[in-house]
Design a protein around this motif. Sequence first.
Motif, short mmCIF file in Angstrom:
data_model
loop_
_atom_site.label_atom_id
_atom_site.label_comp_id
_atom_site.label_asym_id
_atom_site.label_seq_id
_atom_site.Cartn_x
_atom_site.Cartn_y
_atom_site.Cartn_z
N ALA A 33 -7.66 -6.17 -5.85
CA ALA A 33 -6.58 -6.33 -4.86
C ALA A 33 -5.34 -5.56 -5.29
N GLN A 34 -4.60 -5.06 -4.31
CA GLN A 34 -3.37 -4.31 -4.60
C GLN A 34 -2.30 -5.20 -5.21
N ASN A 35 -2.47 -6.54 -5.12
CA ASN A 35 -1.52 -7.46 -5.76
C ASN A 35 -1.38 -7.16 -7.25
N VAL A 36 -2.47 -6.76 -7.90
CA VAL A 36 -2.44 -6.50 -9.34
C VAL A 36 -1.46 -5.37 -9.64
N PHE A 37 -1.51 -4.33 -8.84
CA PHE A 37 -0.56 -3.22 -9.00
C PHE A 37 0.87 -3.69 -8.77
N VAL A 38 1.08 -4.53 -7.76
CA VAL A 38 2.42 -5.03 -7.45
C VAL A 38 2.99 -5.80 -8.64
N LEU A 98 0.82 -1.20 0.00
CA LEU A 98 0.00 0.00 0.00
C LEU A 98 0.86 1.26 0.00
N LEU A 99 2.00 1.22 0.68
CA LEU A 99 2.92 2.36 0.63
C LEU A 99 3.42 2.60 -0.80
N VAL A 100 3.78 1.50 -1.48
CA VAL A 100 4.24 1.62 -2.88
C VAL A 100 3.11 2.15 -3.76
N LEU A 101 1.89 1.68 -3.52
CA LEU A 101 0.73 2.17 -4.26
C LEU A 101 0.60 3.68 -4.08
N GLY A 102 0.74 4.16 -2.85
CA GLY A 102 0.68 5.59 -2.60
C GLY A 102 1.83 6.35 -3.24
N MET A 103 3.02 5.75 -3.20
CA MET A 103 4.18 6.39 -3.82
C MET A 103 3.97 6.61 -5.32
N SER A 104 3.31 5.64 -5.95
CA SER A 104 3.10 5.75 -7.40
C SER A 104 2.23 6.95 -7.76
N LEU A 105 1.42 7.41 -6.82
CA LEU A 105 0.59 8.59 -7.08
C LEU A 105 1.44 9.85 -7.24
N HIS A 106 2.66 9.80 -6.71
CA HIS A 106 3.56 10.95 -6.81
C HIS A 106 4.57 10.79 -7.93
N SER A 107 4.64 9.57 -8.51
CA SER A 107 5.61 9.31 -9.56
C SER A 107 5.32 10.15 -10.80
N ARG A 108 6.32 10.83 -11.31
CA ARG A 108 6.13 11.70 -12.47
C ARG A 108 5.68 10.92 -13.70
N GLU A 109 6.28 9.73 -13.88
CA GLU A 109 5.93 8.94 -15.07
C GLU A 109 4.48 8.49 -15.04
N GLN A 110 3.92 8.30 -13.83
CA GLN A 110 2.58 7.75 -13.71
C GLN A 110 1.52 8.81 -13.49
N ARG A 111 1.91 10.10 -13.49
CA ARG A 111 0.92 11.15 -13.30
C ARG A 111 0.29 11.63 -14.60
N GLU A 112 0.79 11.10 -15.74
CA GLU A 112 0.18 11.43 -17.02
C GLU A 112 -1.24 10.91 -17.08
#
Length: 304
Positions: free
Chosen positions: A263-268, A201-215
């Motif tokens: 499930a967050q597993n899919v994101f992982v 879940l921490l990694v999921l939250g981190m991805s919200l700040h990732s520049r590549e993934q904010r497009e």
Amino acid sequence: MLTAFVPIWALTVLGYLVARSGVLGDRAELVLGRLVFHVAMPAVLFTTLSRTPVSRLLTPAIAVFAIGTLVVGVGALAASRWLFGRSLAEQSIGAMAACYVNSANLGVPVAISVLGDASFIVTVLLFQVLLVTPVVLTLVELDVSAAAGNRWREMLTLPVRNPIIAASALGVVVSALGWPLPDLVNGPLTQLGTAALPIALLVLGMSLHSREQREPANRRELWVTVLLKAVAQPLVAFLAGEALGLDGHLLLAVVLCSALPTAQNVFVYAHQYALDTRLPRNAVLLSTVLSMITLSGVTVFMHA
């Protein structure tokens, strides 16, 4: 039910704040993602499956749940290919986002609150880990290894190379042989496995700040995926259950578990294979929000 949702949002927001502050450095998301995939998640899968009888899969209720999963998964796979032009690996992740339910950290407390016990949700977890996950990861590996030009060698060594599949297979072997894990083994692995959910879940939250993934992502694809998950999967499960003669508490269990969010597993998994994580990430977040409505609606409707 609210108690089950709060940790998801709290840890996701914390992950975003950690990434925004930069306190863990630029590579934190990558390193923590690998830690979940290669260490923590295999630990929790092995310990869970090693003490769960595989015979739990041989019930009419799980067959109905499997029908809902299959119908929605195939539909999402077709939509991803024909409507949105995704590669095989991203088709597989998209299909998983549409039919792979959050059976562990959210499913267990919801089942206990509504159903009174967690027996069926454990069977759902077993089904997803033993059948759905290997199929999806195999399809992803087929695409990734084909792009690298060594498909057959990679496929033959997949059960050994992939820690998720290897840990699951080893857990099933231990369960089938009836070997109780000694405390010296079970204790450290159980403690390690408890880290899987919060770090994911921490990694999921981190991805919200990732520049590549904010497009901006494809909103139409996201809504198709989420509606398949939140509406189509419980509806198909209900119709299949009615057709196969399930009723009462058992039918409620199948439909309620089918209405659980992605499930967050899919994101992982998408993160580990360096695929586009925007769809699985947003599907986890949006389906979790909608599931507060759909889970309540299923409970009221099935009890009426």
